[in-house]
Motif scaffolding. Structure first.
Motif, PDB file in Angstrom:
ATOM      1  N   GLU A 214      14.914  19.351  23.234  1.00 38.22           N
ATOM      2  CA  GLU A 214      13.932  20.357  23.545  1.00 38.22           C
ATOM      3  C   GLU A 214      12.465  20.182  23.191  1.00 38.22           C
ATOM      4  OE1 GLU A 214      14.590  22.623  25.608  1.00 38.22           O
ATOM      5  OE2 GLU A 214      16.873  22.080  25.893  1.00 38.22           O
ATOM      6  N   VAL A 215      12.367  19.772  21.938  1.00 35.82           N
ATOM      7  CA  VAL A 215      10.968  19.453  21.569  1.00 35.82           C
ATOM      8  C   VAL A 215      10.381  18.420  22.264  1.00 35.82           C
ATOM      9  CG1 VAL A 215       9.384  18.435  19.634  1.00 35.82           C
ATOM     10  CG2 VAL A 215      11.345  20.255  19.250  1.00 35.82           C
ATOM     11  N   ALA A 216      11.010  17.061  22.674  1.00 34.44           N
ATOM     12  CA  ALA A 216      10.499  16.094  23.495  1.00 34.44           C
ATOM     13  C   ALA A 216      10.121  16.629  24.798  1.00 34.44           C
ATOM     14  CB  ALA A 216      11.655  14.843  23.771  1.00 34.44           C
ATOM     15  N   ARG A 217      11.114  17.633  25.205  1.00 27.17           N
ATOM     16  CA  ARG A 217      10.509  17.936  26.707  1.00 27.17           C
ATOM     17  C   ARG A 217       9.172  18.726  26.655  1.00 27.17           C
ATOM     18  NH1 ARG A 217      16.268  19.790  27.165  1.00 27.17           N
ATOM     19  NH2 ARG A 217      17.637  18.411  28.204  1.00 27.17           N
ATOM     20  N   SER A 218       9.165  19.515  25.565  1.00 24.04           N
ATOM     21  CA  SER A 218       8.028  20.410  25.440  1.00 24.04           C
ATOM     22  C   SER A 218       6.817  19.742  25.217  1.00 24.04           C
ATOM     23  CB  SER A 218       8.232  21.414  24.223  1.00 24.04           C
ATOM     24  OG  SER A 218       8.267  20.735  23.107  1.00 24.04           O
ATOM     25  N   LYS A 219       6.969  18.542  24.934  1.00 26.45           N
ATOM     26  CA  LYS A 219       5.900  17.596  24.610  1.00 26.45           C
ATOM     27  C   LYS A 219       5.286  16.853  25.829  1.00 26.45           C
ATOM     28  CE  LYS A 219       6.257  16.384  19.674  1.00 26.45           C
ATOM     29  NZ  LYS A 219       6.647  15.276  18.594  1.00 26.45           N
ATOM     30  N   GLY A 220       6.145  17.145  26.893  1.00 23.23           N
ATOM     31  CA  GLY A 220       5.753  16.416  28.191  1.00 23.23           C
ATOM     32  C   GLY A 220       6.114  15.035  28.297  1.00 23.23           C
ATOM     33  N   LEU A 221       6.999  14.622  27.635  1.00 26.60           N
ATOM     34  CA  LEU A 221       7.668  13.168  27.708  1.00 26.60           C
ATOM     35  C   LEU A 221       8.022  13.090  28.991  1.00 26.60           C
ATOM     36  CD1 LEU A 221       9.027  12.401  24.249  1.00 26.60           C
ATOM     37  CD2 LEU A 221       6.741  11.929  25.033  1.00 26.60           C
ATOM     38  N   VAL A 222       8.153  11.875  29.625  1.00 24.44           N
ATOM     39  CA  VAL A 222       8.862  11.509  31.017  1.00 24.44           C
ATOM     40  C   VAL A 222      10.467  11.864  30.737  1.00 24.44           C
ATOM     41  CG1 VAL A 222       9.437   9.890  32.630  1.00 24.44           C
ATOM     42  CG2 VAL A 222       7.198   9.641  31.356  1.00 24.44           C
ATOM     43  N   PRO A 223      10.969  12.506  31.555  1.00 20.43           N
ATOM     44  CA  PRO A 223      12.501  12.858  31.567  1.00 20.43           C
ATOM     45  C   PRO A 223      13.265  11.569  31.815  1.00 20.43           C
ATOM     46  CG  PRO A 223      11.478  13.971  33.264  1.00 20.43           C
ATOM     47  CD  PRO A 223      10.463  13.073  32.681  1.00 20.43           C
ATOM     48  N   ALA A 224      12.868  10.690  32.116  1.00 20.77           N
ATOM     49  CA  ALA A 224      13.692   9.402  31.979  1.00 20.77           C
ATOM     50  C   ALA A 224      13.657   8.701  30.584  1.00 20.77           C
ATOM     51  CB  ALA A 224      13.274   8.180  32.832  1.00 20.77           C
ATOM     52  N   LEU A 225      12.382   8.714  29.962  1.00 19.68           N
ATOM     53  CA  LEU A 225      12.488   8.222  28.416  1.00 19.68           C
ATOM     54  C   LEU A 225      13.109   9.131  27.573  1.00 19.68           C
ATOM     55  CD1 LEU A 225      10.790   6.486  26.626  1.00 19.68           C
ATOM     56  CD2 LEU A 225       9.175   8.154  26.274  1.00 19.68           C
ATOM     57  N   ILE A 226      13.274  10.653  27.960  1.00 24.94           N
ATOM     58  CA  ILE A 226      13.980  11.488  27.046  1.00 24.94           C
ATOM     59  C   ILE A 226      15.419  11.099  27.293  1.00 24.94           C
ATOM     60  CG2 ILE A 226      14.562  13.776  26.708  1.00 24.94           C
ATOM     61  CD1 ILE A 226      11.913  14.740  27.500  1.00 24.94           C
ATOM     62  N   GLN A 227      16.032  10.984  28.608  1.00 25.68           N
ATOM     63  CA  GLN A 227      17.360  10.710  28.784  1.00 25.68           C
ATOM     64  C   GLN A 227      17.807   9.337  28.217  1.00 25.68           C
ATOM     65  OE1 GLN A 227      18.848  11.314  32.876  1.00 25.68           O
ATOM     66  NE2 GLN A 227      19.592   9.396  32.786  1.00 25.68           N
ATOM     67  N   ASN A 228      16.909   8.243  28.311  1.00 25.53           N
ATOM     68  CA  ASN A 228      17.306   6.938  27.935  1.00 25.53           C
ATOM     69  C   ASN A 228      17.277   6.717  26.389  1.00 25.53           C
ATOM     70  OD1 ASN A 228      17.815   6.293  30.554  1.00 25.53           O
ATOM     71  ND2 ASN A 228      16.034   5.448  30.765  1.00 25.53           N
ATOM     72  N   LYS A 229      16.167   7.201  25.731  1.00 24.41           N
ATOM     73  CA  LYS A 229      15.839   6.805  24.286  1.00 24.41           C
ATOM     74  C   LYS A 229      16.526   7.764  23.413  1.00 24.41           C
ATOM     75  CE  LYS A 229      12.043   5.620  21.209  1.00 24.41           C
ATOM     76  NZ  LYS A 229      10.761   5.340  21.026  1.00 24.41           N
ATOM     77  N   HIS A 230      16.422   9.362  23.844  1.00 30.45           N
ATOM     78  CA  HIS A 230      16.834  10.106  22.646  1.00 30.45           C
ATOM     79  C   HIS A 230      18.238  10.841  23.018  1.00 30.45           C
ATOM     80  CE1 HIS A 230      12.569  10.491  21.186  1.00 30.45           C
ATOM     81  NE2 HIS A 230      12.484  10.500  22.447  1.00 30.45           N
ATOM     82  N   SER A 231      18.530  10.819  24.410  1.00 29.15           N
ATOM     83  CA  SER A 231      19.810  11.419  24.556  1.00 29.15           C
ATOM     84  C   SER A 231      20.969  10.456  24.563  1.00 29.15           C
ATOM     85  CB  SER A 231      19.812  12.262  26.050  1.00 29.15           C
ATOM     86  OG  SER A 231      18.752  13.191  26.132  1.00 29.15           O
ATOM     87  N   ILE A 232      20.732   9.449  25.693  1.00 34.50           N
ATOM     88  CA  ILE A 232      21.966   8.605  25.880  1.00 34.50           C
ATOM     89  C   ILE A 232      22.231   7.650  24.639  1.00 34.50           C
ATOM     90  CG2 ILE A 232      22.789   6.502  27.057  1.00 34.50           C
ATOM     91  CD1 ILE A 232      21.188   7.595  29.413  1.00 34.50           C
ATOM     92  N   MET A 233      21.178   7.312  23.934  1.00 35.07           N
ATOM     93  CA  MET A 233      21.614   6.472  22.765  1.00 35.07           C
ATOM     94  C   MET A 233      22.226   7.012  21.733  1.00 35.07           C
ATOM     95  SD  MET A 233      20.536   3.377  23.248  1.00 35.07           S
ATOM     96  CE  MET A 233      20.851   2.723  21.588  1.00 35.07           C
TER      97      MET A 233
END
Length: 314
Positions: A214-233
């Protein structure tokens, strides 16, 4: 890390000792006379007794165990009563077949299960999610032997596009080798793909609800980056665990598929050992299976450190 690796390797000793003891006791108290099975019902008691003495089967159980354990420590798994060959040679001949079968089925489960789980989680409560869930439950519910028979009927008997049985090493003939393994791979890997998909979906959904995402989203990070780097791993950690367990199951639990598709593998060797009361084959198979399973789990533990740098072993 080096200290952890040494500790884990040291744990192999009591684990393997426990496996040898339990396997030896269970197999020898299960009943059945391998000599009588080998000689048939026409053999006299004198002949049976003479063979039993030659094989050392007339000795007390504890004497036979320590004799066998001493041979194992010297690299000798004994000589098969049924085949008349060293058990180690039989395992070396059949294990590559099971490796090909288990490895291909594992790849089927990974290449289907992980992408399906990711898409299902990112499209939660959509038609795709519902369809993937139904397909996953169906894959788990259908027994692999039944699926194997259906695949033979459809692709080997009706369409005649793939062979129904036999094995050709992909190293000797890649095309024919893969053609002979496609149906066993699908039959064995489908249920595992469904399990991987369910674990990947639930793990990714849990990660996506975490505060750092949620913090990553609030910072405006690209959704694909959030998904690949923070979520999937991070979601892969429990999924890798179940994949490791699946690989251990595939290596030791492929007996039915090998029998259906007439694959001369490790599981079929174990089945013949059971049917013919060949204790030495069974003991050797259990010993190798336990070693492979503990090794797979050790490799999975090491992979954790690459998936999540926060994990450190001391």
């Amino acid at each position: 890390m080096k200290r952890y690796v040494v500790k884990r390797i040291a744990q192999y000793v009591p684990v393997m000792f426990g496996v040898t003891l339990i396997a030896f006791l269970l197999i020898n108290v299960a009943g059945g006379d391998p000599v009588r099975t080998m000689l048939g019902t026409e053999a006299s008691e004198e002949q049976v007794q003479m063979i039993r003495e030659d094989l050392g089967l007339d000795q007390p159980l504890y004497v036979r165990y320590f004799d066998w354990l001493g041979d194992v420590l010297s690299g000798d798994l004994g000589t098969s009563i049924m085949y008349g060959q060293p058990v180690s040679d039989l395992i070396v001949q059949t294990l590559p077949v099971t490796f090909w079968l288990a490895g291909g089925a594992l790849l089927v489960s990974i290449f289907i299960g992980i992408p399906a789980g990711i898409v299902s989680a990112t499209r939660r409560n959509t038609k795709f999610d519902s369809g993937a869930t139904i397909a996953a439950y169906s894959g788990i519910a259908i027994p692999n032997f039944f699926l194997g028979i259906l695949l033979i009927l459809v692709f080997a008997e009706y369409l005649r596009v793939l062979p129904a049985s036999g094995f050709v090493s992909p190293l000797a003939d890649p095309i024919q080798g893969i053609r002979h393994l496609i149906l066993p791979w699908i039959a064995l890997g489908t249920a595992q793909a469904a399990i991987v998909m369910r674990y990947m979906r639930s793990s990714l959904l849990e990660v996506m609800d975490q505060q750092y995402v949620e913090v990553a989203r609030s910072k405006g990070l690209v959704p694909a980056l959030i998904q690949n780097k923070h979520s999937i791993m991070n979601a892969l950690i429990p999924t890798v665990t179940i994949i490791g367990i699946n690989l251990g199951y595939l290596l030791g639990g492929s007996i039915v598929i090998e029998e259906i598709f007439a694959l001369p593998g490790f599981g079929r060797l174990a089945l013949n050992g059971v049917l013919n009361r060949d204790f030495l084959i069974l003991q050797g198979v259990l010993l190798v299976t336990a070693f492979l399973f503990t090794t797979v789990n050790f490799v999975v533990d090491i992979l954790y450190t690459y998936l999540d740098p926060r994990i450190r072993y001391e």
